[in-house]
Every structure is written in C-alpha cells, then in structure tokens.
Motif scaffolding. Structure first.
Motif, PDB file in Angstrom:
ATOM      1  N   VAL A   1       1.826 -66.300-113.098  1.00  0.00           N
ATOM      2  CA  VAL A   1       2.907 -67.260-112.873  1.00  0.00           C
ATOM      3  C   VAL A   1       2.448 -68.456-112.037  1.00  0.00           C
ATOM      4  N   LYS A   2       1.270 -68.353-111.432  1.00  0.00           N
ATOM      5  CA  LYS A   2       0.710 -69.480-110.686  1.00  0.00           C
ATOM      6  C   LYS A   2      -0.800 -69.346-110.676  1.00  0.00           C
ATOM      7  N   SER A   3      -1.477 -70.430-110.991  1.00  0.00           N
ATOM      8  CA  SER A   3      -2.935 -70.449-110.995  1.00  0.00           C
ATOM      9  C   SER A   3      -3.372 -71.846-110.586  1.00  0.00           C
ATOM     10  N   SER A   4      -3.736 -71.981-109.315  1.00  0.00           N
ATOM     11  CA  SER A   4      -4.055 -73.323-108.825  1.00  0.00           C
ATOM     12  C   SER A   4      -5.049 -73.273-107.671  1.00  0.00           C
ATOM     13  N   ILE A   5      -5.659 -74.412-107.414  1.00  0.00           N
ATOM     14  CA  ILE A   5      -6.517 -74.598-106.251  1.00  0.00           C
ATOM     15  C   ILE A   5      -5.711 -75.446-105.271  1.00  0.00           C
ATOM     16  N   GLU A   6      -5.600 -74.956-104.037  1.00  0.00           N
ATOM     17  CA  GLU A   6      -4.785 -75.642-103.043  1.00  0.00           C
ATOM     18  C   GLU A   6      -5.579 -75.885-101.773  1.00  0.00           C
ATOM     19  N   LYS A   7      -5.166 -76.864-101.021  1.00  0.00           N
ATOM     20  CA  LYS A   7      -5.771 -77.126 -99.721  1.00  0.00           C
ATOM     21  C   LYS A   7      -5.455 -75.933 -98.825  1.00  0.00           C
TER      22      LYS A   7
ATOM     23  N   VAL B   1      -3.754 -67.378-107.287  1.00  0.00           N
ATOM     24  CA  VAL B   1      -3.457 -66.747-108.570  1.00  0.00           C
ATOM     25  C   VAL B   1      -2.383 -65.702-108.285  1.00  0.00           C
ATOM     26  N   THR B   2      -1.194 -65.973-108.771  1.00  0.00           N
ATOM     27  CA  THR B   2      -0.074 -65.057-108.561  1.00  0.00           C
ATOM     28  C   THR B   2       0.376 -64.541-109.922  1.00  0.00           C
ATOM     29  N   TYR B   3       0.632 -63.260-109.987  1.00  0.00           N
ATOM     30  CA  TYR B   3       1.084 -62.658-111.240  1.00  0.00           C
ATOM     31  C   TYR B   3       2.314 -61.803-110.978  1.00  0.00           C
ATOM     32  N   GLU B   4       3.112 -61.659-112.021  1.00  0.00           N
ATOM     33  CA  GLU B   4       4.288 -60.801-111.924  1.00  0.00           C
ATOM     34  C   GLU B   4       4.160 -59.685-112.944  1.00  0.00           C
TER      35      GLU B   4
ATOM     36  N   ILE C   1     -12.394 -67.991-111.248  1.00  0.00           N
ATOM     37  CA  ILE C   1     -11.182 -67.168-111.263  1.00  0.00           C
ATOM     38  C   ILE C   1     -10.017 -67.963-111.845  1.00  0.00           C
ATOM     39  N   ILE C   2      -9.923 -69.241-111.484  1.00  0.00           N
ATOM     40  CA  ILE C   2      -8.864 -70.092-112.042  1.00  0.00           C
ATOM     41  C   ILE C   2      -9.014 -70.199-113.555  1.00  0.00           C
ATOM     42  N   GLU C   3     -10.253 -70.346-114.009  1.00  0.00           N
ATOM     43  CA  GLU C   3     -10.492 -70.441-115.454  1.00  0.00           C
ATOM     44  C   GLU C   3     -10.242 -69.108-116.153  1.00  0.00           C
ATOM     45  N   LYS C   4     -10.541 -68.024-115.454  1.00  0.00           N
ATOM     46  CA  LYS C   4     -10.363 -66.689-116.038  1.00  0.00           C
ATOM     47  C   LYS C   4      -8.887 -66.308-116.136  1.00  0.00           C
ATOM     48  N   TYR C   5      -8.078 -66.790-115.186  1.00  0.00           N
ATOM     49  CA  TYR C   5      -6.653 -66.444-115.144  1.00  0.00           C
ATOM     50  C   TYR C   5      -5.787 -67.702-115.166  1.00  0.00           C
ATOM     51  N   PRO C   6      -5.703 -68.370-116.319  1.00  0.00           N
ATOM     52  CA  PRO C   6      -4.874 -69.581-116.398  1.00  0.00           C
ATOM     53  C   PRO C   6      -3.382 -69.238-116.364  1.00  0.00           C
ATOM     54  N   PHE C   7      -2.586 -70.214-116.035  1.00  0.00           N
ATOM     55  CA  PHE C   7      -1.134 -70.062-115.990  1.00  0.00           C
ATOM     56  C   PHE C   7      -0.602 -69.517-117.310  1.00  0.00           C
ATOM     57  N   ASP C   8       0.320 -68.594-117.220  1.00  0.00           N
ATOM     58  CA  ASP C   8       1.045 -68.011-118.356  1.00  0.00           C
ATOM     59  C   ASP C   8       0.190 -67.094-119.236  1.00  0.00           C
ATOM     60  N   SER C   9      -0.976 -66.690-118.730  1.00  0.00           N
ATOM     61  CA  SER C   9      -1.782 -65.751-119.523  1.00  0.00           C
ATOM     62  C   SER C   9      -1.395 -64.311-119.172  1.00  0.00           C
TER      63      SER C   9
ATOM     64  N   LYS D   1       2.819 -46.435-104.743  1.00  0.00           N
ATOM     65  CA  LYS D   1       3.180 -47.713-104.109  1.00  0.00           C
ATOM     66  C   LYS D   1       2.973 -48.830-105.126  1.00  0.00           C
ATOM     67  N   PRO D   2       3.919 -49.006-106.060  1.00  0.00           N
ATOM     68  CA  PRO D   2       3.738 -49.975-107.140  1.00  0.00           C
ATOM     69  C   PRO D   2       3.614 -51.418-106.682  1.00  0.00           C
ATOM     70  N   SER D   3       4.008 -51.713-105.439  1.00  0.00           N
ATOM     71  CA  SER D   3       3.865 -53.087-104.951  1.00  0.00           C
ATOM     72  C   SER D   3       2.402 -53.430-104.676  1.00  0.00           C
ATOM     73  N   PHE D   4       1.549 -52.428-104.566  1.00  0.00           N
ATOM     74  CA  PHE D   4       0.120 -52.675-104.394  1.00  0.00           C
ATOM     75  C   PHE D   4      -0.524 -52.692-105.769  1.00  0.00           C
ATOM     76  N   SER D   5      -1.080 -53.845-106.127  1.00  0.00           N
ATOM     77  CA  SER D   5      -1.691 -53.969-107.453  1.00  0.00           C
ATOM     78  C   SER D   5      -2.903 -54.881-107.392  1.00  0.00           C
ATOM     79  N   VAL D   6      -3.757 -54.739-108.380  1.00  0.00           N
ATOM     80  CA  VAL D   6      -4.921 -55.605-108.552  1.00  0.00           C
ATOM     81  C   VAL D   6      -5.057 -55.919-110.040  1.00  0.00           C
ATOM     82  N   ILE D   7      -5.751 -57.015-110.336  1.00  0.00           N
ATOM     83  CA  ILE D   7      -6.018 -57.321-111.744  1.00  0.00           C
ATOM     84  C   ILE D   7      -7.498 -57.142-112.071  1.00  0.00           C
ATOM     85  N   GLU D   8      -8.309 -56.940-111.043  1.00  0.00           N
ATOM     86  CA  GLU D   8      -9.711 -56.583-111.240  1.00  0.00           C
ATOM     87  C   GLU D   8      -9.970 -55.319-110.433  1.00  0.00           C
ATOM     88  N   PRO D   9     -10.100 -54.174-111.095  1.00  0.00           N
ATOM     89  CA  PRO D   9     -10.235 -52.905-110.378  1.00  0.00           C
ATOM     90  C   PRO D   9     -11.641 -52.695-109.813  1.00  0.00           C
ATOM     91  N   ARG D  10     -11.942 -53.459-108.788  1.00  0.00           N
ATOM     92  CA  ARG D  10     -13.240 -53.351-108.123  1.00  0.00           C
ATOM     93  C   ARG D  10     -13.054 -53.764-106.674  1.00  0.00           C
TER      94      ARG D  10
END
Length: 158
Positions: A54-60, A72-75, A101-109, A119-128
């Motif tokens: 839902v968000k994929s950006s580079i920020e200050k 990189v935020t996902y729902e 990482i930004i290129e790997k996880y673009p918005f809306d992918s 504890k389902p609130s704890f999650s990862v998208i790369e299991p390492r």
C-alpha cells in the motif's frame, strides 16, 4: 627525572574484563534470542497469506539529518481482520535503505506475507534475518570471544 612505574591492579583489570565479557555475552544472547523469538526456528514454516503493497517510497529520514529511508508498507487479512506492517525481514523494518527493495515491492503489487500464528500482527515478506541482526550478533560474539581470551591471558600471567 625518575618517573615511577604505573601500578596495575590485576584484580581490578580482571574484574573489568570479566564484566565486559559478561556484557558482550548477554548482548550476543539477547540478539540471537530475539531473532529466534521473532522469527521462530524457520520463518518459512510460519503460515502465509496474500498481501498488497500500500506504500512504497523513499523518504527523507526523520532520524538522520541528511539520510533517506525506504517505506514499504503492506496490508493483509487474517480471519477477516486487517493488518498493516512495514517489516520486510525478521529483525528489521523497512528502514534498511536499498533502492532494490523499492523496485522489488512496487505500489499495489501482491506479496506473500509470513506471519506468526500466535501473533498475526507480526509479519514479514522476506522470511530471513536482516543484515543488522547478523552484524550485531557477529560483533558481540567477536567481542565476547576476544574479551574471554584477554581474561584467560590475564589469568595465566598472574
């Protein structure tokens, strides 16, 4: 001019080395244990679900004056409940800066989300483990071993 030699108290030196050794050992255990607790024995063994970026950006960066961080935020949904996360791998959040990482996880992918069953609130998208976990555990492990050798060397020289 005669300068008296500095006196060294071996007991005090031994105590300092012992406490340094103890601190580095427990710090090593802490980082190793937290990585184990957060990820389990194998993060790939955790249940999975589908998620959306839902968000994929580079920020200050808010922490560093001139630095940047990634966001990189996902729902994802588990049993009808919506969760949001920005944790990419087990011991880090999305603040490990990498343009890849930004290129790997673009918005809306779509992504596969690994979550903790209890504890389902704890999650990862790369299991390492992230690079910072390895660096910290390695650094404190080396510090522990080095201090232990110094402690043994000091004890043998008494």
């Amino acid at each position: 001019m005669n300068v008296p030699p500095l006196s060294t108290d071996n007991t005090q030196k031994g105590c300092i080395l012992f406490f340094l050794c103890l601190i580095s050992f427990f710090t090593f255990i802490y980082f190793s244990y937290t990585s184990f607790v957060f990820c389990g024995v194998s993060p790939k063994d955790n249940p999975t679900t589908k998620g959306i970026i839902v968000k994929s950006s580079i920020e200050k960066s808010k922490i560093e004056r001139r630095g940047y961080s990634i966001n990189v935020t996902y729902e994802y949904y588990i049993e009808g409940k919506k969760y949001l996360s920005s944790r990419i791998c087990c011991d880090t959040s999305a603040n490990e800066f990498s343009k890849d990482i930004i290129e790997k996880y673009p918005f809306d992918s779509e992504v596969t989300v690994y979550y903790r069953e209890n504890k389902p609130s704890f999650s990862v998208i790369e299991p390492r483990l992230g690079r910072s976990g390895f660096v910290l555990a390695f650094a404190f492990g080396i510090l522990f071993i080095g201090t232990l050798f110094l402690l043994i060397f000091e004890a043998r020289n008494q």
